[in-house]
Each structure stands twice: as structure tokens, then as C-alpha cells.
Enzyme design. Structure first.
Site, PDB file in Angstrom:
ATOM      1  CE1 TYR A  68      -3.050  -3.238   1.129  1.00 52.58           C
ATOM      2  CE2 TYR A  68      -4.147  -1.605  -0.247  1.00 52.58           C
ATOM      3  CZ  TYR A  68      -4.089  -2.881   0.276  1.00 52.58           C
ATOM      4  OH  TYR A  68      -5.054  -3.797  -0.050  1.00 52.58           O
ATOM      5  NE  ARG A  71      -3.114  -0.189  -4.946  1.00 59.83           N
ATOM      6  CZ  ARG A  71      -4.251  -0.819  -4.585  1.00 59.83           C
ATOM      7  NH1 ARG A  71      -4.191  -1.859  -3.778  1.00 59.83           N
ATOM      8  NH2 ARG A  71      -5.411  -0.404  -5.019  1.00 59.83           N
ATOM      9  CD  GLN A 105     -16.110  -2.358  -7.706  1.00 60.79           C
ATOM     10  OE1 GLN A 105     -15.916  -3.540  -7.432  1.00 60.79           O
ATOM     11  NE2 GLN A 105     -16.276  -1.942  -8.952  1.00 60.79           N
ATOM     12  CG  HIS A 123     -13.979  -2.063  -2.212  1.00 60.76           C
ATOM     13  ND1 HIS A 123     -13.824  -2.492  -3.513  1.00 60.76           N
ATOM     14  CD2 HIS A 123     -15.036  -2.763  -1.724  1.00 60.76           C
ATOM     15  CE1 HIS A 123     -14.725  -3.409  -3.785  1.00 60.76           C
ATOM     16  NE2 HIS A 123     -15.479  -3.593  -2.721  1.00 60.76           N
ATOM     17  N   GLY A 190     -16.017   1.164 -15.705  1.00 63.21           N
ATOM     18  CA  GLY A 190     -14.642   0.725 -15.453  1.00 63.21           C
ATOM     19  C   GLY A 190     -14.490  -0.367 -14.423  1.00 63.21           C
ATOM     20  CG  ASN A 217     -15.690  -2.033 -18.470  1.00 58.91           C
ATOM     21  OD1 ASN A 217     -15.265  -1.393 -17.521  1.00 58.91           O
ATOM     22  ND2 ASN A 217     -15.223  -3.231 -18.810  1.00 58.91           N
ATOM     23  CD  GLU A 219     -11.652  -6.077 -21.999  1.00 55.55           C
ATOM     24  OE1 GLU A 219     -11.039  -5.992 -23.079  1.00 55.55           O
ATOM     25  OE2 GLU A 219     -11.185  -6.606 -20.990  1.00 55.55           O
ATOM     26  CB  ALA A 235     -13.383   5.725 -18.476  1.00 59.13           C
TER      27      ALA A 235
HETATM   28  C1  BV8 Z   1     -17.275  -9.607   1.390  1.00 57.35           C
HETATM   29  C2  BV8 Z   1      -9.708  -2.692  -1.776  1.00 57.35           C
HETATM   30  C3  BV8 Z   1     -18.517 -10.617   3.074  1.00 57.35           C
HETATM   31  C4  BV8 Z   1      -8.308  -3.065  -1.484  1.00 57.35           C
HETATM   32  C5  BV8 Z   1     -10.843  -4.538  -2.885  1.00 57.35           C
HETATM   33  C6  BV8 Z   1     -14.707 -16.014   0.365  1.00 57.35           C
HETATM   34  C7  BV8 Z   1     -14.694 -15.362   1.599  1.00 57.35           C
HETATM   35  C8  BV8 Z   1     -15.211 -14.086   1.766  1.00 57.35           C
HETATM   36  C9  BV8 Z   1     -15.702 -13.427   0.671  1.00 57.35           C
HETATM   37  C10 BV8 Z   1     -15.663 -14.064  -0.546  1.00 57.35           C
HETATM   38  C11 BV8 Z   1     -15.209 -15.345  -0.730  1.00 57.35           C
HETATM   39  N1  BV8 Z   1     -15.344 -15.688  -2.044  1.00 57.35           N
HETATM   40  C12 BV8 Z   1     -15.867 -14.650  -2.716  1.00 57.35           C
HETATM   41  C13 BV8 Z   1     -16.062 -13.676  -1.824  1.00 57.35           C
HETATM   42  C14 BV8 Z   1     -16.526 -12.407  -2.075  1.00 57.35           C
HETATM   43  C15 BV8 Z   1     -15.297 -11.551  -2.343  1.00 57.35           C
HETATM   44  C16 BV8 Z   1     -15.113 -11.596  -3.830  1.00 57.35           C
HETATM   45  O1  BV8 Z   1     -15.911 -11.011  -4.525  1.00 57.35           O
HETATM   46  N2  BV8 Z   1     -14.080 -12.296  -4.309  1.00 57.35           N
HETATM   47  C17 BV8 Z   1     -13.893 -12.367  -5.743  1.00 57.35           C
HETATM   48  C18 BV8 Z   1     -12.402 -12.437  -6.069  1.00 57.35           C
HETATM   49  C19 BV8 Z   1     -14.655 -13.588  -6.275  1.00 57.35           C
HETATM   50  N3  BV8 Z   1     -15.621 -10.234  -1.847  1.00 57.35           N
HETATM   51  C20 BV8 Z   1     -15.217  -9.852  -0.636  1.00 57.35           C
HETATM   52  O2  BV8 Z   1     -14.457 -10.472   0.059  1.00 57.35           O
HETATM   53  C21 BV8 Z   1     -15.822  -8.546  -0.186  1.00 57.35           C
HETATM   54  N4  BV8 Z   1     -16.323  -8.707   1.133  1.00 57.35           N
HETATM   55  O3  BV8 Z   1     -17.779 -10.327   0.582  1.00 57.35           O
HETATM   56  O4  BV8 Z   1     -17.578  -9.634   2.697  1.00 57.35           O
HETATM   57  C22 BV8 Z   1     -18.773 -10.453   4.496  1.00 57.35           C
HETATM   58  C23 BV8 Z   1     -20.061 -10.671   4.929  1.00 57.35           C
HETATM   59  C24 BV8 Z   1     -20.314 -10.532   6.250  1.00 57.35           C
HETATM   60  C25 BV8 Z   1     -19.299 -10.178   7.126  1.00 57.35           C
HETATM   61  C26 BV8 Z   1     -18.008  -9.972   6.678  1.00 57.35           C
HETATM   62  C27 BV8 Z   1     -17.736 -10.109   5.340  1.00 57.35           C
HETATM   63  C28 BV8 Z   1     -14.807  -7.431  -0.127  1.00 57.35           C
HETATM   64  C29 BV8 Z   1     -14.222  -7.190  -1.501  1.00 57.35           C
HETATM   65  C30 BV8 Z   1     -13.366  -5.928  -1.473  1.00 57.35           C
HETATM   66  C31 BV8 Z   1     -11.925  -6.287  -1.607  1.00 57.35           C
HETATM   67  N5  BV8 Z   1     -11.147  -5.071  -1.751  1.00 57.35           N
HETATM   68  N6  BV8 Z   1     -10.158  -3.401  -2.963  1.00 57.35           N
HETATM   69  C32 BV8 Z   1      -7.363  -2.610  -2.571  1.00 57.35           C
HETATM   70  O5  BV8 Z   1      -7.758  -1.846  -3.493  1.00 57.35           O
HETATM   71  O6  BV8 Z   1      -6.211  -3.033  -2.479  1.00 57.35           O
HETATM   72  S1  BV8 Z   1     -11.371  -5.291  -4.305  1.00 57.35           S
HETATM   73  C33 BV8 Z   1     -10.645  -4.696  -5.704  1.00 57.35           C
HETATM   74  O7  BV8 Z   1     -11.413  -5.251  -6.799  1.00 57.35           O
HETATM   75  C34 BV8 Z   1     -10.749  -3.221  -5.931  1.00 57.35           C
HETATM   76  O8  BV8 Z   1     -11.631  -2.571  -5.050  1.00 57.35           O
HETATM   77  C35 BV8 Z   1     -11.341  -3.152  -7.307  1.00 57.35           C
HETATM   78  O9  BV8 Z   1     -11.973  -1.957  -7.545  1.00 57.35           O
HETATM   79  C36 BV8 Z   1     -12.269  -4.262  -7.220  1.00 57.35           C
HETATM   80  C37 BV8 Z   1     -12.943  -4.676  -8.446  1.00 57.35           C
HETATM   81  O10 BV8 Z   1     -12.012  -4.696  -9.478  1.00 57.35           O
HETATM   82  P1  BV8 Z   1     -12.255  -3.671 -10.683  1.00 57.35           P
HETATM   83  O11 BV8 Z   1     -12.271  -2.298 -10.143  1.00 57.35           O
HETATM   84  O12 BV8 Z   1     -13.424  -4.124 -11.456  1.00 57.35           O
HETATM   85  O13 BV8 Z   1     -10.899  -3.834 -11.475  1.00 57.35           O
HETATM   86  P2  BV8 Z   1     -10.597  -4.927 -12.598  1.00 57.35           P
HETATM   87  O14 BV8 Z   1      -9.145  -4.817 -12.929  1.00 57.35           O
HETATM   88  O15 BV8 Z   1     -11.151  -6.244 -12.171  1.00 57.35           O
HETATM   89  O16 BV8 Z   1     -11.445  -4.445 -13.854  1.00 57.35           O
HETATM   90  C38 BV8 Z   1     -11.132  -3.202 -14.459  1.00 57.35           C
HETATM   91  C39 BV8 Z   1     -12.118  -3.024 -15.602  1.00 57.35           C
HETATM   92  O17 BV8 Z   1     -11.864  -1.756 -16.205  1.00 57.35           O
HETATM   93  C40 BV8 Z   1     -11.972  -4.066 -16.696  1.00 57.35           C
HETATM   94  O18 BV8 Z   1     -13.260  -4.533 -17.068  1.00 57.35           O
HETATM   95  C41 BV8 Z   1     -11.314  -3.301 -17.852  1.00 57.35           C
HETATM   96  O19 BV8 Z   1     -11.775  -3.765 -19.109  1.00 57.35           O
HETATM   97  C42 BV8 Z   1     -11.804  -1.912 -17.601  1.00 57.35           C
HETATM   98  N7  BV8 Z   1     -10.905  -0.869 -18.119  1.00 57.35           N
HETATM   99  C43 BV8 Z   1      -9.557  -0.895 -18.214  1.00 57.35           C
HETATM  100  N8  BV8 Z   1      -9.115   0.275 -18.730  1.00 57.35           N
HETATM  101  C44 BV8 Z   1     -10.207   1.049 -18.935  1.00 57.35           C
HETATM  102  C45 BV8 Z   1     -11.349   0.324 -18.542  1.00 57.35           C
HETATM  103  N9  BV8 Z   1     -12.594   0.818 -18.646  1.00 57.35           N
HETATM  104  C46 BV8 Z   1     -12.720   2.070 -19.140  1.00 57.35           C
HETATM  105  N10 BV8 Z   1     -11.671   2.825 -19.526  1.00 57.35           N
HETATM  106  C47 BV8 Z   1     -10.413   2.355 -19.447  1.00 57.35           C
HETATM  107  N11 BV8 Z   1      -9.369   3.118 -19.852  1.00 57.35           N
END
Ligand code: BV8
Length: 249
Positions: A68, A71, A105, A123, A190, A217, A219, A235
Site C-alpha cells: 500500500y 500505491r 470500489q 472499499h 470501469g 467499460n 470491453e 472511460a
Molecule cells: C465480502 C480494496 C462478506 C483493497 C478490494 C470467500 C470469503 C469471503 C468473501 C468471498 C469469498 N469468495 C468470494 C467472496 C466475495 C469476495 C469476492 O468477490 N471475491 C472475488 C475475487 C470472487 N468479496 C469480498 O471479500 C468482499 N467482502 O464479501 O464480505 C462479508 C459478509 C459478512 C461479514 C463480513 C464479510 C470485499 C471485496 C473488497 C476487496 N477489496 N479493494 C485494494 O484496493 O487493495 S477489491 C478490488 O477489486 C478493488 O476494489 C477493485 O476496484 C475491485 C474490483 O475490481 P475492478 O475495479 O473491477 O478492477 P478490474 O481490474 O477487475 O477491472 C477493471 C475493468 O476496467 C476491466 O473490465 C477493464 O476492461 C476496464 N478498463 C480498463 N481500462 C479502462 C477500462 N474501462 C474504461 N476505460 C479504461 N481506460
């Protein structure tokens, strides 16, 4: 309903209840910040399990702080500034005020710096730190280390980035749920739609049966089929045009 007439309907208030805009790391890509799942993304370089879970912080806090700190320093670099997409959303809020809520997010502060005020960091925020000892949350722009003392309780070892790790509950979920239930227009910008609960917001809005849903987005995202309308491209190019369409309808 075709995009333009849905926008007109939103303008006409048929989708009264406001606009919720969900943003992800893609909106900040053109400001110079990495996304997560693109080929050059953050998760291509480090594992979630090593840096973005409470277990990782308990196991190796110095490693998590290093992740962190890098970042945070990058975010504070002078060349990292809001791009036209952030600015367009601030323009939309300036015109429509409380009608517009941005749920991000992202943990960067580019929406704030662009002028958005009705904003939820579900987040958390990279420029804040939280003490696990006394719970205080403070603005934080320097590096964090295990030995950094809490500014309020003076404990060391307890200061962490004020961000939501995997397995932790995102912030302000009640406020977000209310806004999703009431909105007439849901816009996702995004994000790959791969992290929950954010990825489930579009389904939540559709279940209400009233709102128009649009994906902006680079894509198609994983949730593309759930959106009534999609506009693909960078974006900083497609968001200003979309906001212009809303404001001029
Ligand atoms: C929760 C902060 C429940 C930190 C982040 C097992 C146990 C517990 C939970 C889970 C589990 N299995 C699944 C889950 C749920 C889990 C989850 O979803 N896992 C995923 C991997 C399957 N979620 C959680 O754990 C969440 N909490 O469920 O709690 C709970 C219930 C009761 C009590 C307690 C708990 C918490 C999730 C949050 C994690 N923290 N970030 C940090 O930043 O370091 S997540 C991280 O992913 C970021 O926040 C990020 O924003 C987020 C999503 O990613 P995106 O932003 O979408 O980024 P990505 O690269 O994926 O995509 C970018 C997109 O932009 C692409 O589509 C690309 O095409 C596009 N793009 C690129 N360039 C451009 C563009 N678009 C436009 N213009 C451009 N130029």
C-alpha cells in the site's frame, strides 16, 4: 428500451429516484493507476492472499504495508490527476446535485479531486489509516510501517490502511442498498464485475424492475448481459459523451 429514449425517460423523471454510478479501477486507468485484472494489472504482479486479506496483514504486516505504501506514493505523484471521466461525473453532480450518487470500489481520491461530493468509498480510502487498537481513522499520506505509532492511542503495530480487504464487509452497504432500491438509472463504469458485493448491484437494481442500467467499460464485463445498454471504449472518451447526453436530453 433503446439507450437514448431511456435517457430521455430518466430526464423526464420516469426513472425518478436518482442515479447511482458504480466505478471501478478502469475509470482511473487513464490517470495512470493500474487496474487489477488487466494483463498489466495489480493481481498479475501480487497475489490477493499475500497483500489484501486480514490474514495477510496478521501474517506479514510489513509486506502489506509495502504494497500500500507503493500505491499511496504513486497516487500522490504530481502526474496522477483526475481524467475527463472523473470530471464528467462531477459535472453531472453539479447539475443534478443529490440525484447523483457515486459508489466507488476505488481507494484513490480522484473522484474527490474532480469535485464529486455525493460519494461512497465502499472499499475504503488509500489516503486514510485506521488503528485496530482504538479504532480511530485519520488522514494518512506518508508510508505506514509496523512500528508507526497511532496518533491517538500511541500503540504501535495496529495502524493499517483504511481499506476493505477480501473477507471484510464493505462500507456503507445500507446506504448503498437504499440508493440502489430507489434509483431510476444505474451506471457501471470501469469495472470487470468480478468482485462482490459490487458485482451484484446491477442484479439488485434489475430486481426492482424500474431502473435503466448502462455499462460503460473498455470491453464487455462479466456482468454485461445484465445491462440494458452498454457503451464500450476508454472511460475518458465515453463518459463525457454519456454525461453530455444526459444533461442535454
Ligand atoms: C465480502 C480494496 C462478506 C483493497 C478490494 C470467500 C470469503 C469471503 C468473501 C468471498 C469469498 N469468495 C468470494 C467472496 C466475495 C469476495 C469476492 O468477490 N471475491 C472475488 C475475487 C470472487 N468479496 C469480498 O471479500 C468482499 N467482502 O464479501 O464480505 C462479508 C459478509 C459478512 C461479514 C463480513 C464479510 C470485499 C471485496 C473488497 C476487496 N477489496 N479493494 C485494494 O484496493 O487493495 S477489491 C478490488 O477489486 C478493488 O476494489 C477493485 O476496484 C475491485 C474490483 O475490481 P475492478 O475495479 O473491477 O478492477 P478490474 O481490474 O477487475 O477491472 C477493471 C475493468 O476496467 C476491466 O473490465 C477493464 O476492461 C476496464 N478498463 C480498463 N481500462 C479502462 C477500462 N474501462 C474504461 N476505460 C479504461 N481506460
Amino acid at each position: 428500451m433503446a439507450g437514448a429514449s431511456a435517457i430521455l425517460a430518466a430526464m423526464a423523471g420516469r426513472f425518478a429516484g436518482g442515479i447511482v454510478v458504480l466505478t471501478g479501477s478502469g475509470i482511473s486507468k487513464e490517470s495512470g493507476l493500474a487496474t487489477f485484472r488487466d494483463p498489466d494489472g495489480i493481481w498479475a504482479r501480487v497475489r490477493i492472499e499475500d497483500v489484501a486479506t486480514p490474514e495477510a496483514f496478521a501474517r506479514d504486516p510489513a509486506r502489506v504495508h509495502e504494497f500500500y505504501n507503493l500505491r499511496r506514493r504513486q497516487l500522490l505523484a504530481p502526474e496522477v490527476v483526475p481524467n475527463p471521466a472523473h470530471l464528467a461525473l462531477a459535472r453531472l453532480e453539479a447539475a443534478w446535485g443529490e440525484e447523483v450518487l457515486v459508489v466507488t470500489q476505488n481507494i484513490d481520491d480522484l473522484h474527490e479531486r474532480a469535485g464529486s461530493r455525493n460519494l461512497v468509498h465502499m472499499h475504503g480510502e488509500l489516503l486514510k489509516a485506521r488503528c485496530v487498537g482504538c479504532g480511530v481513522v485519520v488522514a494518512w499520506r506518508d508510508d505506514l510501517a509496523v512500528e508507526t505509532p497511532c496518533p491517538r492511542c500511541a500503540r504501535t503495530g495496529g495502524l493499517r490502511p483504511h481499506v476493505v480487504w477480501f473477507g471484510e464487509m464493505p462500507f456503507e452497504m445500507e446506504r448503498i442498498g437504499e440508493a440502489l432500491g430507489a434509483c431510476g438509472l444505474f451506471v457501471s463504469i470501469g469495472t470487470s464485475g468480478s468482485v462482490y458485493p459490487a458485482a451484484g448491484f446491477v442484479a439488485e437494481v434489475r430486481a426492482g424492475g424500474r431502473a435503466h442500467t448502462v455499462e460503460l467499460n473498455l470491453e464487455p464485463s462479466e456482468g454485461r448481459s445484465l445491462f440494458a445498454e452498454a457503451i464500450h471504449g476508454p472511460a475518458s472518451r465515453i463518459v463525457p459523451g454519456f454525461v453530455d447526453r444526459l444533461l442535454s436530453a
